[in-house]
Design a protein around this motif. Structure first.
Motif, PDB file in Angstrom:
ATOM      1  N   TRP A 131       0.829  -1.208   0.000  1.00 26.58           N
ATOM      2  CA  TRP A 131       0.000   0.000   0.000  1.00 26.58           C
ATOM      3  C   TRP A 131       0.861   1.255   0.000  1.00 26.58           C
ATOM      4  CZ3 TRP A 131      -0.069   3.873   3.615  1.00 26.58           C
ATOM      5  CH2 TRP A 131       0.546   3.615   4.845  1.00 26.58           C
ATOM      6  N   VAL A 132       2.039   1.196   0.641  1.00 25.98           N
ATOM      7  CA  VAL A 132       2.949   2.346   0.637  1.00 25.98           C
ATOM      8  C   VAL A 132       3.562   2.524  -0.741  1.00 25.98           C
ATOM      9  CG1 VAL A 132       5.133   3.241   1.556  1.00 25.98           C
ATOM     10  CG2 VAL A 132       3.458   2.230   3.104  1.00 25.98           C
ATOM     11  N   THR A 133       4.096   1.453  -1.312  1.00 25.59           N
ATOM     12  CA  THR A 133       4.706   1.570  -2.634  1.00 25.59           C
ATOM     13  C   THR A 133       3.673   1.901  -3.708  1.00 25.59           C
ATOM     14  OG1 THR A 133       4.548  -0.839  -2.907  1.00 25.59           O
ATOM     15  CG2 THR A 133       6.623   0.041  -2.067  1.00 25.59           C
ATOM     16  N   GLY A 134       2.429   1.413  -3.521  1.00 24.74           N
ATOM     17  CA  GLY A 134       1.380   1.722  -4.489  1.00 24.74           C
ATOM     18  C   GLY A 134       1.032   3.197  -4.516  1.00 24.74           C
ATOM     19  N   LEU A 135       0.861   3.804  -3.331  1.00 20.84           N
ATOM     20  CA  LEU A 135       0.570   5.237  -3.273  1.00 20.84           C
ATOM     21  C   LEU A 135       1.764   6.050  -3.765  1.00 20.84           C
ATOM     22  CD1 LEU A 135      -1.415   5.621   0.071  1.00 20.84           C
ATOM     23  CD2 LEU A 135      -2.290   5.646  -2.267  1.00 20.84           C
ATOM     24  N   ALA A 136       2.983   5.611  -3.419  1.00 24.21           N
ATOM     25  CA  ALA A 136       4.164   6.316  -3.905  1.00 24.21           C
ATOM     26  C   ALA A 136       4.278   6.216  -5.422  1.00 24.21           C
ATOM     27  CB  ALA A 136       5.422   5.758  -3.245  1.00 24.21           C
ATOM     28  N   PHE A 137       3.868   5.073  -5.974  1.00 28.44           N
ATOM     29  CA  PHE A 137       3.919   4.857  -7.418  1.00 28.44           C
ATOM     30  C   PHE A 137       3.080   5.900  -8.145  1.00 28.44           C
ATOM     31  CE2 PHE A 137       2.832   2.935 -11.441  1.00 28.44           C
ATOM     32  CZ  PHE A 137       3.920   2.145 -11.785  1.00 28.44           C
ATOM     33  N   VAL A 138       1.854   6.128  -7.672  1.00 26.02           N
ATOM     34  CA  VAL A 138       0.999   7.104  -8.342  1.00 26.02           C
ATOM     35  C   VAL A 138       1.425   8.524  -8.009  1.00 26.02           C
ATOM     36  CG1 VAL A 138      -0.802   7.198  -6.559  1.00 26.02           C
ATOM     37  CG2 VAL A 138      -1.395   7.621  -8.947  1.00 26.02           C
ATOM     38  N   ALA A 139       1.914   8.752  -6.770  1.00 26.89           N
ATOM     39  CA  ALA A 139       2.345  10.102  -6.387  1.00 26.89           C
ATOM     40  C   ALA A 139       3.590  10.537  -7.149  1.00 26.89           C
ATOM     41  CB  ALA A 139       2.610  10.162  -4.883  1.00 26.89           C
ATOM     42  N   ALA A 140       4.468   9.569  -7.478  1.00 27.55           N
ATOM     43  CA  ALA A 140       5.675   9.911  -8.227  1.00 27.55           C
ATOM     44  C   ALA A 140       5.341  10.491  -9.592  1.00 27.55           C
ATOM     45  CB  ALA A 140       6.559   8.674  -8.389  1.00 27.55           C
ATOM     46  N   ASN A 141       4.197  10.092 -10.124  1.00 30.03           N
ATOM     47  CA  ASN A 141       3.750  10.627 -11.412  1.00 30.03           C
ATOM     48  C   ASN A 141       2.870  11.863 -11.254  1.00 30.03           C
ATOM     49  OD1 ASN A 141       1.305  10.194 -13.721  1.00 30.03           O
ATOM     50  ND2 ASN A 141       3.399  10.138 -14.470  1.00 30.03           N
ATOM     51  N   LEU A 142       2.429  12.103 -10.023  1.00 25.98           N
ATOM     52  CA  LEU A 142       1.489  13.196  -9.775  1.00 25.98           C
ATOM     53  C   LEU A 142       2.253  14.494  -9.515  1.00 25.98           C
ATOM     54  CD1 LEU A 142      -1.583  13.494  -9.625  1.00 25.98           C
ATOM     55  CD2 LEU A 142      -1.439  13.185  -7.155  1.00 25.98           C
ATOM     56  N   GLY A 143       3.143  14.828 -10.422  1.00 23.69           N
ATOM     57  CA  GLY A 143       3.916  16.050 -10.299  1.00 23.69           C
ATOM     58  C   GLY A 143       3.422  17.091 -11.281  1.00 23.69           C
ATOM     59  N   ALA A 144       4.372  17.824 -11.858  1.00 23.68           N
ATOM     60  CA  ALA A 144       4.001  18.850 -12.819  1.00 23.68           C
ATOM     61  C   ALA A 144       3.262  18.261 -14.012  1.00 23.68           C
ATOM     62  CB  ALA A 144       5.250  19.594 -13.287  1.00 23.68           C
ATOM     63  N   THR A 145       3.590  17.008 -14.354  1.00 24.73           N
ATOM     64  CA  THR A 145       2.906  16.331 -15.455  1.00 24.73           C
ATOM     65  C   THR A 145       1.405  16.358 -15.266  1.00 24.73           C
ATOM     66  OG1 THR A 145       4.788  14.864 -15.700  1.00 24.73           O
ATOM     67  CG2 THR A 145       2.735  14.170 -16.708  1.00 24.73           C
ATOM     68  N   GLU A 146       0.974  16.051 -14.049  1.00 23.11           N
ATOM     69  CA  GLU A 146      -0.451  15.974 -13.762  1.00 23.11           C
ATOM     70  C   GLU A 146      -1.042  17.346 -13.469  1.00 23.11           C
ATOM     71  OE1 GLU A 146      -2.259  12.885 -13.543  1.00 23.11           O
ATOM     72  OE2 GLU A 146      -0.470  12.190 -14.571  1.00 23.11           O
ATOM     73  N   ILE A 147      -0.476  18.051 -12.502  1.00 24.94           N
ATOM     74  CA  ILE A 147      -1.136  19.234 -11.970  1.00 24.94           C
ATOM     75  C   ILE A 147      -1.214  20.357 -12.993  1.00 24.94           C
ATOM     76  CG2 ILE A 147      -1.190  20.900 -10.089  1.00 24.94           C
ATOM     77  CD1 ILE A 147      -1.595  17.928  -9.323  1.00 24.94           C
ATOM     78  N   LEU A 148      -0.098  20.739 -13.564  1.00 23.67           N
ATOM     79  CA  LEU A 148      -0.137  21.801 -14.577  1.00 23.67           C
ATOM     80  C   LEU A 148      -0.336  21.227 -15.977  1.00 23.67           C
ATOM     81  CD1 LEU A 148       2.562  24.427 -13.564  1.00 23.67           C
ATOM     82  CD2 LEU A 148       0.136  24.347 -13.031  1.00 23.67           C
ATOM     83  N   GLY A 149       0.404  20.136 -16.292  1.00 19.39           N
ATOM     84  CA  GLY A 149       0.375  19.614 -17.650  1.00 19.39           C
ATOM     85  C   GLY A 149      -0.981  19.080 -18.076  1.00 19.39           C
ATOM     86  N   MET A 150      -1.621  18.275 -17.215  1.00 18.14           N
ATOM     87  CA  MET A 150      -2.911  17.707 -17.601  1.00 18.14           C
ATOM     88  C   MET A 150      -4.038  18.727 -17.495  1.00 18.14           C
ATOM     89  SD  MET A 150      -2.748  14.803 -18.882  1.00 18.14           S
ATOM     90  CE  MET A 150      -1.696  13.356 -19.027  1.00 18.14           C
ATOM     91  N   ALA A 151      -3.937  19.670 -16.561  1.00 15.40           N
ATOM     92  CA  ALA A 151      -4.912  20.760 -16.542  1.00 15.40           C
ATOM     93  C   ALA A 151      -4.771  21.607 -17.811  1.00 15.40           C
ATOM     94  CB  ALA A 151      -4.728  21.626 -15.302  1.00 15.40           C
TER      95      ALA A 151
ATOM     96  N   ALA B  13      13.160  16.134 -14.285  1.00 12.83           N
ATOM     97  CA  ALA B  13      13.265  16.826 -12.996  1.00 12.83           C
ATOM     98  C   ALA B  13      13.237  18.340 -13.208  1.00 12.83           C
ATOM     99  CB  ALA B  13      14.541  16.411 -12.267  1.00 12.83           C
ATOM    100  N   GLY B  14      13.873  18.793 -14.276  1.00 13.14           N
ATOM    101  CA  GLY B  14      13.864  20.225 -14.589  1.00 13.14           C
ATOM    102  C   GLY B  14      12.478  20.740 -14.916  1.00 13.14           C
ATOM    103  N   VAL B  15      11.627  19.889 -15.525  1.00 11.56           N
ATOM    104  CA  VAL B  15      10.252  20.296 -15.809  1.00 11.56           C
ATOM    105  C   VAL B  15       9.523  20.644 -14.522  1.00 11.56           C
ATOM    106  CG1 VAL B  15       8.017  19.541 -16.692  1.00 11.56           C
ATOM    107  CG2 VAL B  15      10.089  18.935 -17.910  1.00 11.56           C
ATOM    108  N   ASN B  16       9.674  19.800 -13.516  1.00 10.53           N
ATOM    109  CA  ASN B  16       9.000  20.050 -12.246  1.00 10.53           C
ATOM    110  C   ASN B  16       9.498  21.341 -11.597  1.00 10.53           C
ATOM    111  OD1 ASN B  16       7.242  17.541 -11.465  1.00 10.53           O
ATOM    112  ND2 ASN B  16       9.069  16.726 -12.426  1.00 10.53           N
ATOM    113  N   LEU B  17      10.800  21.580 -11.655  1.00  8.75           N
ATOM    114  CA  LEU B  17      11.344  22.810 -11.072  1.00  8.75           C
ATOM    115  C   LEU B  17      10.870  24.037 -11.827  1.00  8.75           C
ATOM    116  CD1 LEU B  17      15.033  22.074 -10.029  1.00  8.75           C
ATOM    117  CD2 LEU B  17      13.117  22.716  -8.565  1.00  8.75           C
ATOM    118  N   TYR B  18      10.867  23.948 -13.156  1.00  2.00           N
ATOM    119  CA  TYR B  18      10.406  25.084 -13.962  1.00  2.00           C
ATOM    120  C   TYR B  18       8.946  25.397 -13.693  1.00  2.00           C
ATOM    121  CZ  TYR B  18       8.411  27.436 -18.006  1.00  2.00           C
ATOM    122  OH  TYR B  18       7.700  28.294 -18.805  1.00  2.00           O
TER     123      TYR B  18
END
Length: 556
Positions: free
Chosen positions: A54-74, A143-148
């Motif tokens: 359950w820990v690795t599963g939540l981390a698996f989805v959270a690792a992708n829930l970065g700039a890709t999801e929040i800004l990019g998918m919006a 990693a630079g995408v997330n920082l930018y």
């Protein structure tokens, strides 16, 4: 760098900054607590393979829930409408299920410490070194995408200079990964997952109320952009025009197969979370558990992008001062009161840090094990590689700060990320899948298939698309085509080269090719793993059925 409009500045106060400060303290506290579990390099890079599913599963989805999801998918939601849900229901779920059901037994059973290390066992050092270098470069760029993304948002919303935002986030990521290694990153990702949801759910609910609920949202968008804008498969016939610039064939093959499977099954930033699980059963369940929340993420990411387009019709248009990447900041400015605003800013920051940490923690593992330890400094004491990993972490963070400027040339960061995936992940998946299912695939074929697929994707994008040789209507359409080209070229090269070169002895392929098993690789089921609700097949096929069902409301 692109500057967000001054009008996006948020009226944050002491309460908002207090929430932000508390988050930073908790992040460092988790890193400080996790440091006690780091005694060996395996502890630092793979959490000692000790974490529950359950820990690795939540981390698996959270690792992708970065700039890709929040800004990019919006941003994709605002630019492409309901077509964006394809990135989830056809562009993620099937590949995550394939990873859990088919590929994790190879990864975990062979006891490799990274994705490139699997290629070392299957194809030899040439493919191993090439894939390691490709992954190291791509992880730093992502990693630079997330920082930018974080820098432009914090500059606009809080007035922080971009360099301050980059340094602050980079220092905190560096601190907690250096202290606690992958365990610190994973437990912080679990925290960040819930912080992100706590920020996005109120934003979505309040936004829907402002535009008159789903009926009001769909009426406004249909009137302005046509009915197909809210129909994922509307207008996707071959030869038909649509906002995405792609047809059903390029969506299913380009996104749903080669790009999606290339990302989710070979991207070590994701696979590393599964490799840190305590046993094979937990490793297989990791992406399958992650698939369930992944099904619902569009509700709090894509829908806000649609809402932002209604509240700010000029979003993404020339002369408006607002790009599609500004969809979430626009909603935060217009909808959230103090306190909730601080939570939303904290959620955004958590997302950016989660995405960056996932790529930095995977970068330090691949560079230390697969490049430095394999080809530069071999057979050193374990303490040497543990110390090297910490230094490489610092180097990865600094490199990510530099590559943040590369992302500045893209108005939609999702376009940039998908371009990187088509270049790097798709050719890697081609080599992996052929190598896993075809014993005759040779070491030379693996190397030349990987290299030719990467080059073919770059040629298609930079020459055929950018120079106008091929008439492709959008960046995303070009990325789908690049992915298909990369996979096709890599596969053809492997099929041609393999019969002309010598295969590896059959005994060296045990546990690396489908239908073979490494001696001693089979583990007995862990206590409780035989429960019906833990069976990987049920979890996997259940999410596939749910993903297909998610399309139904858009077809009514």
């Amino acid at each position: 760098m692109h500057r967000l409009a001054e009008e996006l500045r948020l009226p944050v106060n002491g309460l908002d900054y207090t929430i932000l400060a508390l988050y930073f303290l908790v992040v460092l506290g988790i890193g400080w607590a996790a440091r006690r579990s780091v005694r060996t390099s395996l502890d630092f890079f793979l959490s000692g393979r000790s974490l529950p599913a359950w820990v690795t599963g939540l981390a698996f989805v959270a690792a992708n829930l970065g700039a890709t999801e929040i800004l990019g998918m919006a941003a994709n939601g605002a630019q492409y409408g309901a077509y964006t849900v394809h990135w989830y229901w056809i562009g993620a779920i099937p590949a995550m299920v394939f990873l859990g059901l088919v590929m994790m037994p190879f990864y975990y059973g062979s006891k490799v410490r990274s994705v490139p290390e699997f290629l070392l066992h299957r194809f030899g050092p040439a493919s191993h070194l090439l894939s390691s270098v490709i992954f190291a470069v791509s992880s730093v760029l992502i990693a630079g995408v997330n920082l930018y993304a974080m820098a432009i948002v914090l500059e606009a919303l809080l007035g922080w200079p971009q360099w301050v935002a980059v340094v602050v986030a980079g220092v905190f990521v560096l601190a907690y990964i250096t202290l606690g290694g992958l365990s610190s990153a994973i437990y912080n990702e679990v925290l960040q997952f819930f912080v992100i949801l706590a920020a996005l759910i109120p934003l979505t609910v309040v936004g829907l109320r402002r535009v008159g609920g789903w009926d009001g949202l769909s009426s406004s968008l249909s009137a302005a952009h046509g009915e197909d804008f809210l129909r994922p498969w509307g207008g996707t016939g071959i030869g038909e025009a649509n906002a995405l610039g792609a047809n059903w064939l390029t969506i299913t093959l380009g996104l749903g197969f080669v790009m999606s499977f290339g990302y989710w099954t070979t991207n070590f930033a994701e696979v590393q979370r599964a490799l840190s699980a305590r046993d094979l059963g937990a490793a297989r369940r990791t992406p399958l558990i992650a698939a369930f929340p992944k099904l619902l993420i569009p509700l709090v990411v894509v829908v806000p992008g649609l809402i932002a387009l209604v509240l700010e019709p000029g979003l993404g248009r020339a002369g408006s001062g607002l790009s599609y990447n500004d969809a979430i900041p626009v909603l935060m400015r217009d909808l959230l009161p103090s306190g909730v605003l601080g939570l939303a800013v904290t959620g955004l920051l958590a997302a950016f840090m989660a995405g960056m940490a996932a790529n930095v923690s995977s970068f330090n593992t691949v560079f230390t094990y697969d490049i430095w330890g394999a080809y530069v400094r071999r057979d050193r004491p374990d303490a040497y590689y543990l110390a090297t990993g910490r230094w490489v972490t610092a180097a990865g963070v600094l490199a990510g700060m530099g590559t943040a400027f590369v992302a500045a040339s893209f108005g939609n960061i999702m376009n940039y990320l998908q371009t990187l995936f088509s270049f790097f992940n798709v050719p890697l998946f081609c080599v992996f899948v052929i190598g896993m299912f075809w014993k005759r695939a040779t070491a030379a074929a693996g190397f030349w298939g990987l290299l030719s697929g990467t080059v073919a994707a770059m040629v298609n994008y930079f020459w055929l698309y950018r120079q106008g040789v091929l008439a492709i209507p959008s960046d995303q359409g070009a990325n789908f085509v690049s992915s298909i080209v990369a996979f096709a070229v890599g596969a053809v090269v492997m099929l041609v080269v393999s019969p002309l070169t010598r295969p590896r002895p059959a005994e060296r392929l045990a546990g690396l090719v489908y239908g073979t098993r490494a001696p001693g690789a089979q583990e007995p089921p862990a206590p409780g793993d035989d429960a019906w609700y833990r069976r990987p097949a049920l979890l996997g096929w259940g999410t596939v059925v749910l993903a297909a069902a998610c399309y139904v409301p858009f077809s009514l």
